[in-house]
Scaffold this active site. Structure first.
Site, mmCIF file in Angstrom:
data_model
loop_
_atom_site.group_PDB
_atom_site.id
_atom_site.type_symbol
_atom_site.label_atom_id
_atom_site.label_comp_id
_atom_site.label_asym_id
_atom_site.label_seq_id
_atom_site.Cartn_x
_atom_site.Cartn_y
_atom_site.Cartn_z
ATOM 1 C CB CYS A 81 -0.914 0.014 1.224
ATOM 2 S SG CYS A 81 -1.946 -1.445 1.305
ATOM 3 C CG HIS A 111 -3.467 2.942 2.793
ATOM 4 N ND1 HIS A 111 -3.893 2.682 1.517
ATOM 5 C CD2 HIS A 111 -3.379 1.743 3.422
ATOM 6 C CE1 HIS A 111 -4.049 1.380 1.378
ATOM 7 N NE2 HIS A 111 -3.754 0.790 2.519
ATOM 8 C CG ASN A 146 -6.676 -1.468 1.297
ATOM 9 O OD1 ASN A 146 -6.034 -0.881 0.430
ATOM 10 N ND2 ASN A 146 -6.110 -2.030 2.352
HETATM 11 N N1 ACO Z 1 -18.060 -10.769 8.007
HETATM 12 C C1 ACO Z 1 -18.492 -11.154 9.207
HETATM 13 N N2 ACO Z 1 -17.682 -11.520 10.205
HETATM 14 C C2 ACO Z 1 -16.366 -11.469 9.973
HETATM 15 C C3 ACO Z 1 -15.825 -11.070 8.734
HETATM 16 C C4 ACO Z 1 -16.736 -10.704 7.728
HETATM 17 N N3 ACO Z 1 -16.326 -10.301 6.510
HETATM 18 N N4 ACO Z 1 -14.487 -11.137 8.809
HETATM 19 C C5 ACO Z 1 -14.174 -11.551 10.039
HETATM 20 N N5 ACO Z 1 -15.304 -11.770 10.741
HETATM 21 C C6 ACO Z 1 -15.423 -12.217 12.134
HETATM 22 C C7 ACO Z 1 -14.235 -13.016 12.584
HETATM 23 O O1 ACO Z 1 -14.388 -14.380 12.241
HETATM 24 C C8 ACO Z 1 -14.288 -12.827 14.101
HETATM 25 O O2 ACO Z 1 -15.250 -13.700 14.626
HETATM 26 P P1 ACO Z 1 -14.986 -14.422 16.052
HETATM 27 O O3 ACO Z 1 -14.876 -13.303 17.041
HETATM 28 O O4 ACO Z 1 -16.202 -15.260 16.207
HETATM 29 O O5 ACO Z 1 -13.714 -15.163 15.870
HETATM 30 C C9 ACO Z 1 -14.842 -11.412 14.235
HETATM 31 O O6 ACO Z 1 -15.459 -11.088 12.985
HETATM 32 C C10 ACO Z 1 -13.796 -10.377 14.559
HETATM 33 O O7 ACO Z 1 -12.718 -10.490 13.647
HETATM 34 P P2 ACO Z 1 -11.454 -9.562 13.792
HETATM 35 O O8 ACO Z 1 -10.454 -9.961 12.738
HETATM 36 O O9 ACO Z 1 -10.979 -9.534 15.197
HETATM 37 O O10 ACO Z 1 -12.090 -8.143 13.429
HETATM 38 P P3 ACO Z 1 -11.452 -6.727 13.600
HETATM 39 O O11 ACO Z 1 -12.343 -5.878 14.384
HETATM 40 O O12 ACO Z 1 -10.004 -6.780 13.973
HETATM 41 O O13 ACO Z 1 -11.534 -6.165 12.096
HETATM 42 C C11 ACO Z 1 -10.196 -5.799 10.133
HETATM 43 C C12 ACO Z 1 -10.805 -6.832 11.069
HETATM 44 C C13 ACO Z 1 -11.304 -5.012 9.480
HETATM 45 C C14 ACO Z 1 -9.378 -6.534 9.081
HETATM 46 C C15 ACO Z 1 -9.278 -4.840 10.935
HETATM 47 O O14 ACO Z 1 -8.448 -5.583 11.786
HETATM 48 C C16 ACO Z 1 -8.439 -3.972 10.055
HETATM 49 O O15 ACO Z 1 -8.923 -3.142 9.307
HETATM 50 N N6 ACO Z 1 -7.103 -4.086 10.147
HETATM 51 C C17 ACO Z 1 -6.206 -3.242 9.366
HETATM 52 C C18 ACO Z 1 -6.076 -3.727 7.969
HETATM 53 C C19 ACO Z 1 -5.197 -2.795 7.186
HETATM 54 O O16 ACO Z 1 -5.048 -1.642 7.528
HETATM 55 N N7 ACO Z 1 -4.544 -3.263 6.140
HETATM 56 C C20 ACO Z 1 -3.703 -2.369 5.412
HETATM 57 C C21 ACO Z 1 -2.722 -3.036 4.715
HETATM 58 S S1 ACO Z 1 -3.435 -4.171 3.592
HETATM 59 C C22 ACO Z 1 -2.354 -4.349 2.337
HETATM 60 O O17 ACO Z 1 -1.299 -3.813 2.373
HETATM 61 C C23 ACO Z 1 -2.655 -5.266 1.202
#
Ligand code: ACO
Length: 354
Positions: A119, A259, A289
């Site tokens: 990114c 970003h 993203n």
């Molecule tokens: N729909 C429904 N439920 C979901 C989904 C979905 N699409 N995806 C995950 N869940 C569930 C998980 O299974 C988990 O369930 P559980 O508690 O029963 O195990 C629950 O939701 C929580 O999952 P988390 O991964 O803990 O969710 P979080 O609040 O951390 O959000 C996210 C995840 C959106 C990915 C967040 O962590 C995030 O945005 N991180 C930063 C990502 C980023 O900035 N990337 C940039 C670089 S990417 C690149 O360079 C290519």
């Protein structure tokens, strides 16, 4: 205070974005994926994303954005000295996408190379372009960020596939004696965290094999929670640092273009920096993203719809695979001079990107 002074300045004379016409909304996904609009909006701010058609590739999206930027700059591709393409989702491992773009544009004089930096690639590319401009080596540089992530995410993995979209964005930077352009920047990398975002298979470490494909290791994986924590820790400090290198306080920045990975990361950054969210350009709701494309696309949109103006100061800030990060203070055009005034008038009449 440490400041960075170029020998030659660089004006951003053209910009352009491209998104595929095919829209996939959150509401389309639960038809075949265990997810919901509510989960995606609450956790990320994403409402829909664009997905490239079968005839599209990263190079074709680069070309569409580049042609818009070149048309606005009124520049013949043959005048380009250098083409930089930032992407981690190339058409091929080799040849580089930048050479495909150079050939298809007919930019026969231009050198070309590709930056593979997740990114952060476009911000790294923009800072690289400015080094060639500042030293007087090159005078006209095209910097593209493009990503076709929909072919590199596992559509069976709901924690990943809902987050990404396809897009491209481009700018043309041209040498000028008038003070403008890149005013201060910070780039960084912490490879100790390289496992946080990784495409484990089909590289030299684990060449493509039936076993690699069975493990679905050809797709990108991310430790979302750790990346989230890292991003919210780093954005504030690097924005302050880039502004300081430009000899500025954050108050002097008109627009922050972060970003677009997660709306909650952007909101946290605004809180940390003590700036209102209105100063941030946000389009993650419509495009998700798009990795290296998020910032040039948001930049082009903000200018095209008249939200921002090229004589204003922008702060681009990004983080991504590596883990890498970058922040750059850029004033695309000088604030004074007859040529600027004429260009300001022209820009005011511009229409939005399609
Ligand atoms: N729909 C429904 N439920 C979901 C989904 C979905 N699409 N995806 C995950 N869940 C569930 C998980 O299974 C988990 O369930 P559980 O508690 O029963 O195990 C629950 O939701 C929580 O999952 P988390 O991964 O803990 O969710 P979080 O609040 O951390 O959000 C996210 C995840 C959106 C990915 C967040 O962590 C995030 O945005 N991180 C930063 C990502 C980023 O900035 N990337 C940039 C670089 S990417 C690149 O360079 C290519």
């Amino acid at each position: 205070m440490e400041t960075q002074h170029p020998m030659t300045y660089g004006r951003i004379t053209g910009w352009g974005g491209y998104v595929p016409p095919n829209v996939v909304t959150n509401r389309d996904l639960p038809e075949w994926l265990d997810t919901s609009d509510e989960w995606i909006v609450q956790r990320t701010g994403i409402r829909e994303r664009r997905i490239a058609g079968p005839e599209e590739t990263t190079a074709t999206m680069c070309l569409a954005a580049a042609r818009r930027a070149l048309a606005q700059a009124d520049l013949d591709p043959q005048e380009l000295d250098l083409i930089l393409v930032a992407t981690s989702t190339p058409d091929y491992h080799t040849p580089p996408v930048s050479s495909l773009v150079q050939s298809r544009l007919g930019a026969s004089r231009a050198a070309a190379f590709t930056l593979v930096n997740g990114c952060t690639g476009w911000v790294y590319g923009l800072c690289t372009a400015y080094q060639f401009i500042h030293t007087g080596i090159y005078r006209k540089v095209l910097v593209v960020g493009a990503e076709l992530l929909s072919r590199f995410v596992d559509w069976q993995d709901r924690s990943m596939c809902v987050l990404f979209g396809d897009a491209a964005g481009a700018v043309v930077v041209e040498a000028t004696p008038e003070p403008c352009g890149l005013q201060g920047f910070v780039l960084g990398s912490d490879g100790d965290l390289s496992d946080l975002i990784i495409m484990p298979g089909c590289g030299s470490a684990h060449p493509c094999s039936p076993e690699v494909l069975a493990r679905r290791d050809q797709y990108v994986r991310m430790n979302g929670r750790e990346v989230f924590k890292f991003a919210t820790r780093i954005i504030g400090p690097i924005c302050h640092q880039a502004a300081a290198r430009a000899g500025l306080e954050l108050d002097a920045i008109d627009w922050i273009i972060p970003h677009q990975a997660n709306l909650r990361i952007i909101q946290a950054a605004a809180r940390q920096m003590g700036l209102p969210l209105e100063r941030f350009v946000v389009n993650i709701d419509r495009y998700a993203n798009t990795s290296a494309a998020t910032i040039p696309l948001a930049f082009a949109e903000a200018l095209d719809r008249g939200q921002a103006h090229p004589t204003q100061r922008f702060l681009f800030v990004t983080f991504g695979a590596g883990i890498t990060w970058g922040a750059a203070v850029v004033q695309p055009w000088p604030t004074s001079g007859a040529a600027s005034q004429e260009a300001v008038a022209q820009a005011d009449g511009r229409v939005p990107t399609g």
